[in-house]
Enzyme design. Structure first.
Site, PDB file in Angstrom:
ATOM      1  N   GLY A 181      16.941 -44.385  -6.690  1.00 44.62           N
ATOM      2  CA  GLY A 181      15.489 -44.293  -6.878  1.00 44.62           C
ATOM      3  C   GLY A 181      15.032 -45.259  -7.950  1.00 44.62           C
ATOM      4  O   GLY A 181      15.196 -45.005  -9.138  1.00 44.62           O
ATOM      5  N   MET A 182      14.494 -46.390  -7.515  1.00 48.09           N
ATOM      6  CA  MET A 182      14.063 -47.423  -8.464  1.00 48.09           C
ATOM      7  C   MET A 182      12.555 -47.367  -8.694  1.00 48.09           C
ATOM      8  O   MET A 182      11.848 -48.351  -8.600  1.00 48.09           O
ATOM      9  CB  MET A 182      14.485 -48.809  -7.974  1.00 48.09           C
ATOM     10  N   MET A 185      10.774 -44.533 -13.598  1.00 50.41           N
ATOM     11  CA  MET A 185      11.754 -43.821 -14.423  1.00 50.41           C
ATOM     12  C   MET A 185      13.185 -44.278 -14.126  1.00 50.41           C
ATOM     13  O   MET A 185      13.974 -44.509 -15.036  1.00 50.41           O
ATOM     14  CB  MET A 185      11.644 -42.302 -14.200  1.00 50.41           C
ATOM     15  N   GLY A 186      13.509 -44.424 -12.838  1.00 44.32           N
ATOM     16  CA  GLY A 186      14.857 -44.851 -12.459  1.00 44.32           C
ATOM     17  C   GLY A 186      15.178 -46.218 -13.048  1.00 44.32           C
ATOM     18  O   GLY A 186      16.260 -46.436 -13.610  1.00 44.32           O
ATOM     19  N   ASN A 278      11.566 -33.592 -11.767  1.00 41.84           N
ATOM     20  CA  ASN A 278      11.028 -32.283 -12.160  1.00 41.84           C
ATOM     21  C   ASN A 278      11.153 -31.324 -10.976  1.00 41.84           C
ATOM     22  O   ASN A 278      10.162 -30.931 -10.367  1.00 41.84           O
ATOM     23  CB  ASN A 278       9.560 -32.422 -12.559  1.00 41.84           C
ATOM     24  N   SER A 304      12.554 -35.922 -20.311  1.00 44.19           N
ATOM     25  CA  SER A 304      11.188 -36.074 -20.808  1.00 44.19           C
ATOM     26  C   SER A 304      11.040 -37.322 -21.662  1.00 44.19           C
ATOM     27  O   SER A 304      11.960 -37.711 -22.371  1.00 44.19           O
ATOM     28  CB  SER A 304      10.781 -34.860 -21.640  1.00 44.19           C
ATOM     29  N   GLY A 306       8.592 -39.932 -20.428  1.00 40.37           N
ATOM     30  CA  GLY A 306       7.867 -40.947 -19.662  1.00 40.37           C
ATOM     31  C   GLY A 306       8.642 -42.252 -19.619  1.00 40.37           C
ATOM     32  O   GLY A 306       9.837 -42.304 -19.932  1.00 40.37           O
ATOM     33  N   LYS A 359      12.926 -27.703 -18.836  1.00 42.06           N
ATOM     34  CA  LYS A 359      11.994 -28.834 -18.686  1.00 42.06           C
ATOM     35  C   LYS A 359      10.624 -28.342 -18.187  1.00 42.06           C
ATOM     36  O   LYS A 359       9.581 -28.830 -18.620  1.00 42.06           O
ATOM     37  CB  LYS A 359      12.575 -29.882 -17.724  1.00 42.06           C
ATOM     38  N   HIS A 362       8.881 -26.966 -21.075  1.00 42.74           N
ATOM     39  CA  HIS A 362       8.414 -28.120 -21.874  1.00 42.74           C
ATOM     40  C   HIS A 362       7.064 -28.584 -21.343  1.00 42.74           C
ATOM     41  O   HIS A 362       6.113 -28.800 -22.076  1.00 42.74           O
ATOM     42  CB  HIS A 362       9.457 -29.243 -21.790  1.00 42.74           C
ATOM     43  N   LYS A 435       1.267 -32.009 -11.124  1.00 40.44           N
ATOM     44  CA  LYS A 435       2.330 -32.043 -10.105  1.00 40.44           C
ATOM     45  C   LYS A 435       3.076 -30.716  -9.981  1.00 40.44           C
ATOM     46  O   LYS A 435       4.027 -30.630  -9.242  1.00 40.44           O
ATOM     47  CB  LYS A 435       3.292 -33.195 -10.404  1.00 40.44           C
ATOM     48  N   ARG A 617      -4.836   5.148 -13.446  1.00 43.86           N
ATOM     49  CA  ARG A 617      -3.754   5.044 -12.453  1.00 43.86           C
ATOM     50  C   ARG A 617      -3.301   6.432 -12.001  1.00 43.86           C
ATOM     51  O   ARG A 617      -3.043   6.689 -10.837  1.00 43.86           O
ATOM     52  CB  ARG A 617      -2.560   4.268 -13.037  1.00 43.86           C
TER      53      ARG A 617
HETATM   54  C1  6PG Z   1       7.630 -35.762 -19.462  1.00 43.37           C
HETATM   55  C2  6PG Z   1       6.462 -35.382 -18.586  1.00 43.37           C
HETATM   56  C3  6PG Z   1       6.656 -35.762 -17.150  1.00 43.37           C
HETATM   57  C4  6PG Z   1       5.540 -35.275 -16.219  1.00 43.37           C
HETATM   58  C5  6PG Z   1       4.196 -35.780 -16.544  1.00 43.37           C
HETATM   59  C6  6PG Z   1       3.143 -35.507 -15.496  1.00 43.37           C
HETATM   60  O1  6PG Z   1       8.127 -34.849 -20.113  1.00 43.37           O
HETATM   61  O2  6PG Z   1       8.009 -36.926 -19.510  1.00 43.37           O
HETATM   62  O3  6PG Z   1       6.313 -33.998 -18.640  1.00 43.37           O
HETATM   63  O4  6PG Z   1       7.866 -35.199 -16.719  1.00 43.37           O
HETATM   64  O5  6PG Z   1       5.840 -35.700 -14.959  1.00 43.37           O
HETATM   65  O6  6PG Z   1       3.777 -35.245 -17.738  1.00 43.37           O
HETATM   66  O7  6PG Z   1       3.002 -34.167 -15.174  1.00 43.37           O
HETATM   67  P1  6PG Z   1       1.704 -33.670 -14.413  1.00 43.37           P
HETATM   68  O8  6PG Z   1       1.407 -34.683 -13.341  1.00 43.37           O
HETATM   69  O9  6PG Z   1       1.985 -32.322 -13.848  1.00 43.37           O
HETATM   70  O10 6PG Z   1       0.619 -33.657 -15.442  1.00 43.37           O
END
Ligand code: 6PG
Length: 640
Positions: A181-182, A185-186, A278, A304, A306, A359, A362, A435, A617
């Site tokens: 997966g390029m 992030m990859g 994720n 985590s 980005g 995660k 997080h 997401k 109740r």
């Molecule tokens: C991280 C972020 C990452 C996440 C984005 C977008 O820790 O680097 O959490 O993993 O994908 O923050 O998330 P949303 O699109 O749900 O806002």
């Protein structure tokens, strides 16, 4: 400039060092030849050396390096140089820093090499102690000992002296890690590792007209790095050293499932697959179990930070089979950011989907922190009449007085970003996407029966934001507009800061409590302090508070009852309450701030109205209730 080939016993540093010296026609020093007689004696009895045993030896080696430098000689030193402190002594007083080559390999390989050695004082009993002492060097060329000494020397020469390396040099066909997966992030993770000298095989699928030769082009753009590109999975898998280590960096859900189906027939017993996306933790739990039946390890690795984090060092949350983790711990630790003490922001989180669960939490905290900052911004901008630069000034003060965090830092930068002379932020549509991870955290809290009010509110706030059209219409229908708070003595910048601090503390308490509950119910044995530690750098929610939580979480019990938190929340309770109340009075929607405050008030309520709920109740459904005047484990029903 001299070279130092380092690594634990059995890594082949003497062989590689000697060969390198030969190829470069340099003098070779084997540190083993300079040990004190007492140390050799100790080692041959299987007793590990201590720091005290090593000082004199290291100083002697440093003296040899200094002598060489003074006479304008380059040398190659082969030395275990296990700790950063040892390497510091070795390099002391040298005008040019040592060029360090770190040889690493699987523990089994090292052990078997030692087993084959004759007439050497180093026994494999000592290997364990060396591996424990080892502090992986950051500023070094990392080479995996799966390659032959000749290949390794060629790689060293290519790295340090590209002109003198054989022109026919090609990157060895064996890669230490494979990344599938390029995407952003990859690619960033591949660059991070390859930039440190680790050979990485990279693969990207082919989608005609859309994704063609992606891995090949990426490797071409980064020709100087040890990247092996592939568009075919079988070739990609073949290029990996065994046991194979593969990291999936593809979209969570179907893409992971499909890839696992394709890749499984190509794998062998003992290979390892990691999912760095994720993914939902329940999916990961299932995959760990399924892959185990095929003798393949599976890890769900929360990543985590980005794009920048992936490139410079992310926070890593691996979970799944411990035996699988051990096969890749060296690479993950090397890839990760470092905390303030130089330890990698990576730890084995727990079994099953624990890594992805952590995660997910997080991200839940991330959602709530983002929304809390957005609410503070909204109050400043639309209810207190602050200009963006005025808000930057206030946020900068927060940053400098104990509330610093990565998210606050980027918010300050965003508030300054201009496009064609106007604030870019003002041109961004106010409809937030997501997401799923925040919502999954909320669902997990519901399933585990624990509270997560402000995080849930942050998710719902994103849902509501997406209803842009309805919001615009409603504002006309109801005629509700933001009211100014200028001149209202109850609300000023300092109070906003204190309110934000209150929300922040409660958001974090929710997140850690959710993990505590999951740990108890799934028997994951999560170490919350260690989780806070790996979140102190590399990740999106790194902050001053996270540093403080590392200590606080060493004591058992809910965070909201920790003496430090009690003291802080007590001190800011009044401005926290007044800010939220005044904001709502001025028609500001404050979902996260008010949810946090509401929870906190409920948390402090001795006599709650839940007795009335119980009575209702029992009235309509004979659901029974417990009484305050009877033993607490007995249930009663009344004919109402
Ligand atoms: C991280 C972020 C990452 C996440 C984005 C977008 O820790 O680097 O959490 O993993 O994908 O923050 O998330 P949303 O699109 O749900 O806002």
């Amino acid at each position: 400039m001299s070279y130092m080939v380092m690594g634990v016993s059995g890594s082949g540093k003497s062989t590689v060092g000697r060969l390198l010296a030969e190829r470069l026609q340099l003098h070779f020093i084997d540190a083993d030849d300079h040990h004190l007689a007492t140390s050799v004696e100790k080692m041959s009895q299987g007793i590990p050396l201590t720091d005290d045993d090593r000082w004199e030896w290291l100083q002697k080696l440093n003296h040899l390096l200094q002598q060489a430098e003074n006479t304008n000689q380059e040398v190659v030193l082969a030395c275990s140089a296990l700790k950063g402190q040892y390497r510091q002594i070795l390099g002391e007083g040298l005008a040019s820093p040592l060029k360090i080559i770190y040889l690493h390999g699987e523990e089994d390989v090292l052990r078997s090499r030692l087993g084959n050695r004759k007439g050497h004082f180093m026994t494999d009993v000592l290997l364990q102690s060396q591996l424990q002492t080892l502090e992986i060097p950051q500023e070094a060329l990392h080479l995996n000992i799966v390659h032959t000494p000749e290949e390794l020397v060629t790689q060293i020469m290519q790295h340090f002296k590209p002109d003198s390396a054989s022109p026919s040099f090609t990157v060895s066909s064996v890669a230490s890690l494979g990344i599938i997966g390029m995407g952003v992030m990859g690619k960033s993770l591949a660059l991070n590792l390859a930039g440190k000298g680790i050979s990485v095989a990279v693969f990207n699928r082919t989608v005609p007209g859309k994704e063609e030769q992606v891995a090949e082009r990426f490797a071409e753009e980064n020709q100087t790095l040890p990247l092996l590109p592939f568009s075919e999975l079988p070739q990609f898998v073949q290029a990996l050293e065994k046991p194979r280590r593969i990291l999936l960096m593809v979209k969570a859900g179907r893409a992971v499932e499909e890839l696992l189906d394709q890749i499984q027939p190509l794998l062998e017993e003992g290979d390892l697959v990691m999912d760095g996306g994720n993914s939902q933790y329940q999916d990961t739990t299932r995959r760990v179990a399924e892959m185990k039946t095929r003798q393949v390890h599976f890890l769900g690795v929360g990543i985590s930070g980005g794009e920048e984090g992936a490139l410079k060092g992310p926070s890593l949350m691996p979970g799944g089979e411990k035996a699988g983790y051990e096969k890749v711990a060296d690479i993950l630790n090397f890839l990760a950011a470092q905390d303030k003490n130089g330890k990698p922001c990576c730890t084995y989180v727990g079994p099953d989907g624990a890594g992805h669960f952590v995660k997910m939490v997080h991200n839940g905290i991330e959602y709530a922190e983002m929304q809390a900052l957005a609410e503070a911004y909204q109050l400043f901008r639309y209810h207190l009449n602050f200009s963006p630069s005025g808000i930057v000034e206030e946020f900068t003060k927060w940053q400098e007085s104990g509330l610093n965090s990565y998210l606050l830092e980027i918010t300050i930068a965003i508030l300054q970003k201009q496009e064609d002379g106007t604030l870019l932020l003002d041109k961004i549509l106010d409809a937030a996407d997501q997401k799923g991870t925040g919502g999954w955290s909320t669902a997990a809290a519901l399933e585990l029966g624990t509270s997560l009010d402000s995080i849930a509110a942050a998710v719902m706030a994103r849902h509501l934001s997406a209803l842009k059209e309805q919001r615009v219409q409603a504002a006309t229908l109801y005629g509700i507009e933001p009211e100014q708070l200028v001149g209202v003595p109850l609300l000023h910048a300092q109070q906003l800061k204190q309110a934000f601090e209150g929300v922040k503390l409660i958001n974090h308490a929710f997140g850690f409590e959710l993990m505590r509950q999951a740990s108890l119910q799934f028997q994951w044995n999560l170490n919350l302090s260690e989780i806070a530690r790996i979140w102190t750098n590399g990740c999106i929610i790194r902050s001053q508070l996270m540093e403080e939580l590392v200590e606080m979480l060493k004591t058992e019990g809910p965070l909201l009852q920790h003496p430090c938190i009690v003291e802080r929340l007590s001190a800011i309770f009044l401005p926290f309450k007044e800010t939220v109340a005044a904001g709502i009075k001025a028609n500001a929607a404050l979902p996260v701030s008010s949810a946090a405050l509401n929870y906190f008030l409920g948390y402090n309520t001795v006599q709650s109205p839940a007795n009335l709920i119980q009575a209702q109740r029992d009235y309509f459904g004979a659901h029974t209730f417990r009484r305050t005047d009877q033993p607490v484990d007995q249930y009663f029903h009344v004919d109402w």
